[in-house]
Design an enzyme around this catalytic site. Structure first.
Site, PDB file in Angstrom:
ATOM      1  N   TYR A 144      -7.813   8.343   9.222  1.00  0.00           N
ATOM      2  CA  TYR A 144      -7.260   6.494   9.156  1.00  0.00           C
ATOM      3  C   TYR A 144      -6.389   6.681  10.547  1.00  0.00           C
ATOM      4  CZ  TYR A 144      -3.690   7.805   5.977  1.00  0.00           C
ATOM      5  OH  TYR A 144      -3.201   8.857   5.417  1.00  0.00           O
TER       6      TYR A 144
ATOM      7  N   LYS B  18       0.175   2.761  -4.063  1.00  0.00           N
ATOM      8  CA  LYS B  18      -0.551   4.008  -4.303  1.00  0.00           C
ATOM      9  C   LYS B  18       0.218   4.496  -5.847  1.00  0.00           C
ATOM     10  CE  LYS B  18      -2.417   5.192  -1.132  1.00  0.00           C
ATOM     11  NZ  LYS B  18      -2.601   5.164  -0.639  1.00  0.00           N
TER      12      LYS B  18
ATOM     13  N   GLY C 172       0.874  -1.234  -0.135  1.00  0.00           N
ATOM     14  CA  GLY C 172      -0.287  -0.614  -0.109  1.00  0.00           C
ATOM     15  C   GLY C 172       1.093   1.135  -0.297  1.00  0.00           C
TER      16      GLY C 172
ATOM     17  N   TRP D 237      -3.385  -1.273   9.778  1.00  0.00           N
ATOM     18  CA  TRP D 237      -2.865  -0.881   8.633  1.00  0.00           C
ATOM     19  C   TRP D 237      -1.143   0.170   9.266  1.00  0.00           C
ATOM     20  CZ3 TRP D 237      -4.161   0.654   2.904  1.00  0.00           C
ATOM     21  CH2 TRP D 237      -3.128   0.908   2.692  1.00  0.00           C
TER      22      TRP D 237
ATOM     23  N   ASP E 263       8.368   4.368   2.089  1.00  0.00           N
ATOM     24  CA  ASP E 263       8.180   5.366   0.825  1.00  0.00           C
ATOM     25  C   ASP E 263       8.744   7.460   0.911  1.00  0.00           C
ATOM     26  OD1 ASP E 263       5.673   6.059   2.215  1.00  0.00           O
ATOM     27  OD2 ASP E 263       4.889   5.366   1.150  1.00  0.00           O
TER      28      ASP E 263
ATOM     29  N   ASP F 156      -8.038   6.673   1.435  1.00  0.00           N
ATOM     30  CA  ASP F 156      -7.047   7.303   2.277  1.00  0.00           C
ATOM     31  C   ASP F 156      -6.077   8.162   1.054  1.00  0.00           C
ATOM     32  OD1 ASP F 156      -5.606   4.665   1.088  1.00  0.00           O
ATOM     33  OD2 ASP F 156      -3.361   5.241   2.062  1.00  0.00           O
ATOM     34  N   ASP F 157      -5.594   9.216   1.644  1.00  0.00           N
ATOM     35  CA  ASP F 157      -4.362  10.177   1.043  1.00  0.00           C
ATOM     36  C   ASP F 157      -5.355  11.040  -0.302  1.00  0.00           C
ATOM     37  OD1 ASP F 157      -3.417   9.256   3.063  1.00  0.00           O
ATOM     38  OD2 ASP F 157      -1.345   9.044   1.463  1.00  0.00           O
TER      39      ASP F 157
HETATM   40  C1  GDL Z   1       0.295   6.493   4.598  1.00  0.00           C
HETATM   41  C2  GDL Z   1      -0.632   5.573   3.067  1.00  0.00           C
HETATM   42  C3  GDL Z   1       0.246   4.650   2.764  1.00  0.00           C
HETATM   43  C4  GDL Z   1       2.083   5.283   2.852  1.00  0.00           C
HETATM   44  C5  GDL Z   1       1.564   5.412   4.364  1.00  0.00           C
HETATM   45  C6  GDL Z   1       3.622   5.309   4.868  1.00  0.00           C
HETATM   46  C7  GDL Z   1      -2.139   4.861   4.817  1.00  0.00           C
HETATM   47  C8  GDL Z   1      -3.162   4.328   4.987  1.00  0.00           C
HETATM   48  N1  GDL Z   1      -1.992   4.986   3.373  1.00  0.00           N
HETATM   49  O1  GDL Z   1      -0.703   7.818   5.702  1.00  0.00           O
HETATM   50  O2  GDL Z   1      -0.390   4.785   1.649  1.00  0.00           O
HETATM   51  O3  GDL Z   1       2.889   4.206   2.684  1.00  0.00           O
HETATM   52  O4  GDL Z   1       0.920   6.475   4.435  1.00  0.00           O
HETATM   53  O5  GDL Z   1       3.927   6.779   4.292  1.00  0.00           O
HETATM   54  O6  GDL Z   1      -1.821   4.437   5.464  1.00  0.00           O
END
Ligand code: GDL
Length: 460
Positions: free
Chosen positions: A170, A45, A14, A224, A231, A121-122
């Site tokens: 979230y 993403k 994710g 999660w 990233d 999300d995001d």
């Molecule tokens: C986030 C993003 C996810 C990302 C992570 C770390 C969630 C639900 N969404 O906000 O895609 O990898 O942060 O940067 O975590």
């Protein structure tokens, strides 16, 4: 493996950035099965058909890759969940949009997929069309409605289908916004909801925090867990330490947990191995022991010592572990001994640092040139390049100190030390943090002092 208190034990692909190849994903599925995981959520993403271009069908060759992944998941007994993230552009109330969504989902159903997820999300919490503004009282209601319609559509198709969703909010702690309360109230009770803890990348996750979120969304969430993901702003670091700070009693308040791995799938296995140990027996989980086992498995007998040395200098993450304790201790000891006036040639601490740096160089060499795990080698390569920089920076620093003591010219190694320090501190990756910088600073101070003394003597 099967006695875990968590019903759901998974991974969520994710993250942002480069996502996995079909080979990497299938390999990870096999690894997961061996370690007791039972769910793989696909939702990178940067898969354009997952998010930006969610309305468009996948090309046939990509679908063929998914078919191979679904077959692998079935073979090894891990549920493959396809996630879609339409929230950046979707008009929630539109029937046409809903059809685009179900057409996309249907293609995966036809491959045998029965688990689905809507990742909302995001995204900016705004409506993209007038129809939504007229139809929904709130953003939470729109999300609940889309999820419920999709869930009902899936159930009509096949009542073994499941749906989970990631809300726009979230993470966090009470008081939660109206959004989450609206969502929790209106969302079908069978739909699982993701929660990342108080923060996006949470150093710790406690029972009371999850229970508070559960109360808002009216169901035990799926956690999660944003570790070991690296990233975006975290991309310079390799997260290769064990999972820490997860309350041993989380299974009492959560449906399960899914870990978001790094862009480097093979190196992620170290943390994921420890995560599997936590999921298997959260009460008995011992991070250090699990980590040792993980390094042995991923590094293999031949490269375990090298991987251990590499990893013990790359422990900084949101979990709050110190980055490089051993190296830090060695550098501190060197600086103490030199400041106390011990000549470099007599300093045991300096010798110990030199030995450790030699071990690091050999570790880097082994991981690059003697490992049979080519996937690990390619994941680590940029960090191994940085490791070499630090090794040679340290050697040049020590050379300056020795030459100063012997009264020999030291300008050349001093210059090289500065160049290597610049490269290391401006590198795209980070490894061992800034632990070695004070050594270089000390050497520079000594050089300046010497120059001043010489200038003084000439003037005098
Ligand atoms: C986030 C993003 C996810 C990302 C992570 C770390 C969630 C639900 N969404 O906000 O895609 O990898 O942060 O940067 O975590």
């Amino acid at each position: 493996m099967t006695h875990s208190p968590f019903a759901v034990r998974g991974l969520v692909e994710g993250f942002y950035g480069v996502f996995y190849t079909v080979h990497e994903r299938n390999d990870l599925l096999r690894f997961m099965a061996m370690h007791g995981y039972n769910l793989y959520v696909y939702g990178p993403k940067n898969d354009r058909w997952h998010r930006e271009r969610w309305r468009e069908p996948y090309p046939a060759d990509v679908m063929a890759h998914f078919a191979a992944t679904v077959a692998t998941a079935n073979e090894v007994g891990v549920t493959f969940c396809y996630a879609i993230g339409p929230g950046i552009t979707i008009c929630y109330a539109s029937e046409e949009e809903f059809q685009a969504l179900t057409a996309k989902v249907r293609a995966f159903y036809d491959l045998g997929v029965r688990a689905f997820s809507l990742l909302l999300d995001d995204i900016a919490p705004v409506f993209h069309c007038e129809e939504d503004q007229g139809r929904y009282k709130s953003y939470g209601e729109a999300h609940a409605d889309l999820c419920n319609r999709l869930y009902e559509w899936l159930q009509a198709l096949d009542d073994t289908c499941t749906l989970s969703m990631c809300p726009t909010d979230y993470h966090g702690a009470p008081p939660f916004d109206a959004y989450l309360h609206d969502l929790g109230e209106q969302l079908h009770p069978a739909i699982d909801v993701f929660y990342t803890g108080v923060q996006v990348c949470s150093p710790t996750i406690a029972v009371a925090e999850v229970a508070a979120f559960a109360e808002a969304v009216r169901r035990p969430p799926l956690i999660w867990d944003n570790y070991p993901v690296n990233d975006l702003a975290m991309s310079p670091r390799m997260h290769i330490g064990p999972i820490l700070g997860r309350d041993p009693a989380l299974a009492e308040v959560a449906r399960g947990m899914v870990a978001n791995p790094m862009n480097q799938p093979e190196a992620s296995k170290v943390a994921l191995h420890t995560y599997a140990e936590y999921l298997r027996d959260p009460q008995g989980y011992e991070p250090e022991a699990a980590w040792e086992q993980a390094l042995r498995e991923v590094g293999g007998a031949k490269c375990y010592p090298a991987l251990r040395l590499f990893a013990e200098n790359s422990l900084a993450s949101c979990l709050g572990a110190p980055e490089a304790t051993t190296l830090q201790g060695l550098v501190d000891a060197v600086l103490d001994s030199l400041r106390q006036g011990v000549p470099p040639s007599q300093s045991e601490a300096l010798r110990a640092l030199e030995q450790y740096v030699l071990d690091l160089e050999n570790a880097g060499y082994d991981l690059k040139n003697r490992s049979d795990n080519y996937a690990l080698r390619s994941d680590l390569l940029p960090w191994l390049d940085l490791l070499d920089n630090w090794v040679w920076m340290t050697r040049r620093a020590v050379e300056v100190l020795r030459k100063m003591e012997a009264g020999e010219p030291y300008e050349k190694p001093l210059k090289r030390m500065g160049e290597l320090l610049h490269i290391a501190t401006h590198h795209a990756r980070q490894w061992a943090g800034e632990v070695l910088v004070p050594l270089a600073d000390y050497v520079r101070e000594q050089a300046i002092q010497q120059e001043e003394e010489v200038a003084h003597a000439i003037a005098g």
